[in-house]
Design a protein around this motif. Structure first.
Motif, PDB file in Angstrom:
ATOM      1  N   VAL A 152       2.276 -15.353  -0.665  1.00 56.48           N
ATOM      2  CA  VAL A 152       3.069 -14.130  -0.144  1.00 56.48           C
ATOM      3  C   VAL A 152       2.557 -14.075   1.244  1.00 56.48           C
ATOM      4  O   VAL A 152       1.507 -14.215   1.680  1.00 56.48           O
ATOM      5  N   ARG A 153       3.618 -13.797   2.114  1.00 54.89           N
ATOM      6  CA  ARG A 153       3.436 -13.643   3.488  1.00 54.89           C
ATOM      7  C   ARG A 153       3.453 -12.345   4.014  1.00 54.89           C
ATOM      8  O   ARG A 153       4.182 -11.539   3.344  1.00 54.89           O
ATOM      9  N   GLY A 154       2.294 -11.756   4.873  1.00 53.00           N
ATOM     10  CA  GLY A 154       2.629 -10.529   5.292  1.00 53.00           C
ATOM     11  C   GLY A 154       1.849 -10.309   6.601  1.00 53.00           C
ATOM     12  O   GLY A 154       1.410 -11.333   7.058  1.00 53.00           O
ATOM     13  N   LYS A 155       1.904  -9.091   7.198  1.00 55.10           N
ATOM     14  CA  LYS A 155       1.326  -8.710   8.207  1.00 55.10           C
ATOM     15  C   LYS A 155       0.129  -7.893   8.322  1.00 55.10           C
ATOM     16  O   LYS A 155       0.234  -7.171   7.561  1.00 55.10           O
ATOM     17  N   VAL A 156      -0.834  -8.397   9.049  1.00 55.23           N
ATOM     18  CA  VAL A 156      -2.203  -7.814   8.939  1.00 55.23           C
ATOM     19  C   VAL A 156      -2.248  -6.648   9.996  1.00 55.23           C
ATOM     20  O   VAL A 156      -1.757  -6.414  11.235  1.00 55.23           O
ATOM     21  N   THR A 157      -2.572  -5.349   9.364  1.00 51.19           N
ATOM     22  CA  THR A 157      -2.499  -4.067   9.959  1.00 51.19           C
ATOM     23  C   THR A 157      -3.986  -3.602  10.541  1.00 51.19           C
ATOM     24  O   THR A 157      -4.159  -2.879  11.404  1.00 51.19           O
ATOM     25  N   ASP A 158      -5.070  -4.015   9.518  1.00 55.01           N
ATOM     26  CA  ASP A 158      -6.292  -3.739   9.856  1.00 55.01           C
ATOM     27  C   ASP A 158      -7.418  -4.627   9.191  1.00 55.01           C
ATOM     28  O   ASP A 158      -7.054  -5.387   8.055  1.00 55.01           O
ATOM     29  N   ILE A 159      -8.533  -4.985   9.732  1.00 61.22           N
ATOM     30  CA  ILE A 159      -9.483  -5.910   9.395  1.00 61.22           C
ATOM     31  C   ILE A 159     -10.741  -5.132   9.399  1.00 61.22           C
ATOM     32  O   ILE A 159     -11.300  -4.575  10.606  1.00 61.22           O
ATOM     33  N   THR A 160     -11.417  -5.025   8.356  1.00 61.70           N
ATOM     34  CA  THR A 160     -12.954  -4.754   8.151  1.00 61.70           C
ATOM     35  C   THR A 160     -13.840  -5.836   8.112  1.00 61.70           C
ATOM     36  O   THR A 160     -13.331  -6.803   8.152  1.00 61.70           O
ATOM     37  N   GLU A 161     -15.232  -5.596   7.542  1.00 60.76           N
ATOM     38  CA  GLU A 161     -16.164  -6.688   7.482  1.00 60.76           C
ATOM     39  C   GLU A 161     -15.716  -7.572   6.374  1.00 60.76           C
ATOM     40  O   GLU A 161     -15.506  -8.861   6.687  1.00 60.76           O
ATOM     41  N   LYS A 162     -15.197  -7.022   5.198  1.00 59.61           N
ATOM     42  CA  LYS A 162     -14.937  -8.026   4.015  1.00 59.61           C
ATOM     43  C   LYS A 162     -13.767  -7.869   3.410  1.00 59.61           C
ATOM     44  O   LYS A 162     -13.241  -8.660   2.805  1.00 59.61           O
ATOM     45  N   MET A 163     -12.705  -6.777   3.913  1.00 55.60           N
ATOM     46  CA  MET A 163     -11.388  -6.699   3.444  1.00 55.60           C
ATOM     47  C   MET A 163     -10.417  -6.648   4.598  1.00 55.60           C
ATOM     48  O   MET A 163     -10.827  -6.190   5.695  1.00 55.60           O
ATOM     49  N   ALA A 164      -9.281  -6.907   4.461  1.00 49.30           N
ATOM     50  CA  ALA A 164      -8.330  -6.956   5.416  1.00 49.30           C
ATOM     51  C   ALA A 164      -6.964  -6.179   4.796  1.00 49.30           C
ATOM     52  O   ALA A 164      -6.542  -6.163   3.534  1.00 49.30           O
ATOM     53  N   THR A 165      -6.226  -5.282   5.668  1.00 49.47           N
ATOM     54  CA  THR A 165      -5.026  -4.751   5.113  1.00 49.47           C
ATOM     55  C   THR A 165      -3.863  -5.235   5.418  1.00 49.47           C
ATOM     56  O   THR A 165      -3.801  -5.523   6.656  1.00 49.47           O
ATOM     57  N   VAL A 166      -3.242  -5.836   4.578  1.00 47.56           N
ATOM     58  CA  VAL A 166      -1.708  -6.691   4.789  1.00 47.56           C
ATOM     59  C   VAL A 166      -0.594  -5.757   4.465  1.00 47.56           C
ATOM     60  O   VAL A 166      -0.660  -5.136   3.324  1.00 47.56           O
ATOM     61  N   LYS A 167       0.571  -5.860   5.181  1.00 46.55           N
ATOM     62  CA  LYS A 167       1.751  -5.041   4.911  1.00 46.55           C
ATOM     63  C   LYS A 167       2.701  -6.288   4.328  1.00 46.55           C
ATOM     64  O   LYS A 167       2.916  -7.226   5.107  1.00 46.55           O
ATOM     65  N   ILE A 168       3.015  -6.088   3.090  1.00 47.03           N
ATOM     66  CA  ILE A 168       3.895  -7.110   2.793  1.00 47.03           C
ATOM     67  C   ILE A 168       5.161  -6.541   2.078  1.00 47.03           C
ATOM     68  O   ILE A 168       5.197  -5.554   1.525  1.00 47.03           O
ATOM     69  N   PRO A 169       6.290  -7.393   2.040  1.00 49.89           N
ATOM     70  CA  PRO A 169       7.555  -6.750   1.473  1.00 49.89           C
ATOM     71  C   PRO A 169       7.510  -7.203   0.025  1.00 49.89           C
ATOM     72  O   PRO A 169       7.402  -7.997  -0.343  1.00 49.89           O
ATOM     73  N   ILE A 170       8.221  -6.018  -0.789  1.00 47.04           N
ATOM     74  CA  ILE A 170       8.171  -5.967  -2.061  1.00 47.04           C
ATOM     75  C   ILE A 170       9.583  -5.282  -2.435  1.00 47.04           C
ATOM     76  O   ILE A 170       9.383  -4.038  -2.235  1.00 47.04           O
ATOM     77  N   LEU A 171      10.523  -5.915  -3.064  1.00 45.56           N
ATOM     78  CA  LEU A 171      11.827  -5.226  -3.301  1.00 45.56           C
ATOM     79  C   LEU A 171      12.356  -4.334  -2.269  1.00 45.56           C
ATOM     80  O   LEU A 171      12.579  -3.132  -2.290  1.00 45.56           O
ATOM     81  N   SER A 172      12.429  -4.968  -1.077  1.00 39.54           N
ATOM     82  CA  SER A 172      13.005  -4.385   0.257  1.00 39.54           C
ATOM     83  C   SER A 172      12.299  -3.100   0.654  1.00 39.54           C
ATOM     84  O   SER A 172      12.683  -2.320   1.394  1.00 39.54           O
ATOM     85  N   SER A 173      10.945  -3.101   0.079  1.00 42.63           N
ATOM     86  CA  SER A 173      10.085  -1.896   0.885  1.00 42.63           C
ATOM     87  C   SER A 173       8.973  -2.815   1.235  1.00 42.63           C
ATOM     88  O   SER A 173       8.531  -3.841   0.700  1.00 42.63           O
ATOM     89  N   GLU A 174       8.141  -2.221   2.292  1.00 44.26           N
ATOM     90  CA  GLU A 174       6.887  -2.570   2.502  1.00 44.26           C
ATOM     91  C   GLU A 174       5.696  -1.814   2.103  1.00 44.26           C
ATOM     92  O   GLU A 174       5.730  -0.510   2.117  1.00 44.26           O
ATOM     93  N   TYR A 175       4.601  -2.598   1.487  1.00 46.98           N
ATOM     94  CA  TYR A 175       3.742  -1.824   0.927  1.00 46.98           C
ATOM     95  C   TYR A 175       2.309  -2.540   1.583  1.00 46.98           C
ATOM     96  O   TYR A 175       2.199  -3.470   1.911  1.00 46.98           O
TER      97      TYR A 175
END
Length: 188
Positions: A152-175
């Motif tokens: 699944v392809r998405g855009k990185v919005t935030d990176i911490t030490e061990k986790m990254a927040t990624v915005k992914i498209p699901i059913l014409s919405s972004e989560y």
């Protein structure tokens, strides 16, 4: 034009394919030499990712032989110029069964060559062995390989030490989804 193509196709189908042993990592160079001498040669390749050196973070695709140390050579049906080939110092031998050169299944050879042209043999598994901290930054497009989000392809919005927040498209919405940093790699 179509008749010429069909004639060439029939001619190549009437050929017998054999596998010859050659020195490792010299398959492509030897295939060029054999082609210049008039032989029909094939070396199925796959693209793998390699670093330029151990300090570089970036990787590039490099073509490697699917069958290391082997080249495939086609001859017209009923001919096998083994004496000519033995005189070439780089030919180490031919694959044999019971002391006789083994003919390869032409259909399987053509299938393997068409799969190579279609990019079937691109090796993406090498990513797992080549992590170098963060190869992506906030705002980069990444591929996710984690818990049902495989490829699944998405855009990185935030990176911490061990986790990254990624915005992914699901059913014409972004989560936004939190993903471990080692389960992401930069989209190519």
């Amino acid at each position: 034009m179509a008749n010429e193509y069909r004639a060439r196709q029939v001619r190549t189908d009437d050929r017998d394919w054999y596998a010859f042993r050659v020195p490792p990592q010299k398959e492509v160079r030897i295939s060029h030499i054999l082609r210049n001498k008039g032989y029909t040669v094939a070396v199925p390749l796959k693209n793998i990712l390699r670093r330029k050196n151990r300090y570089a973070k970036s990787r590039t695709y490099v073509a490697k032989a699917i069958m290391p140390s082997y080249v495939l050579i086609a001859f017209d049906a009923g001919t096998f110029p083994i004496h000519e080939l033995r005189e070439m110092h780089f030919i180490k031998g031919v694959v044999c069964i019971n002391g006789r050169p083994a003919k390869l299944n032409s259909g399987q050879v053509y299938k393997m060559l068409s799969n190579e042209r279609a990019g079937v043999y691109t090796d993406n598994e090498v990513y797992k062995n080549m992590w170098t901290e963060f190869e992506y930054r906030t705002g980069d497009i990444v591929d996710i390989n984690w818990q049902g989000f495989d490829n699944v392809r998405g855009k990185v919005t935030d990176i911490t030490e061990k986790m990254a927040t990624v915005k992914i498209p699901i059913l014409s919405s972004e989560y936004e989804v939190e993903v471990p940093v080692d389960k992401l790699y930069k989209a190519g």
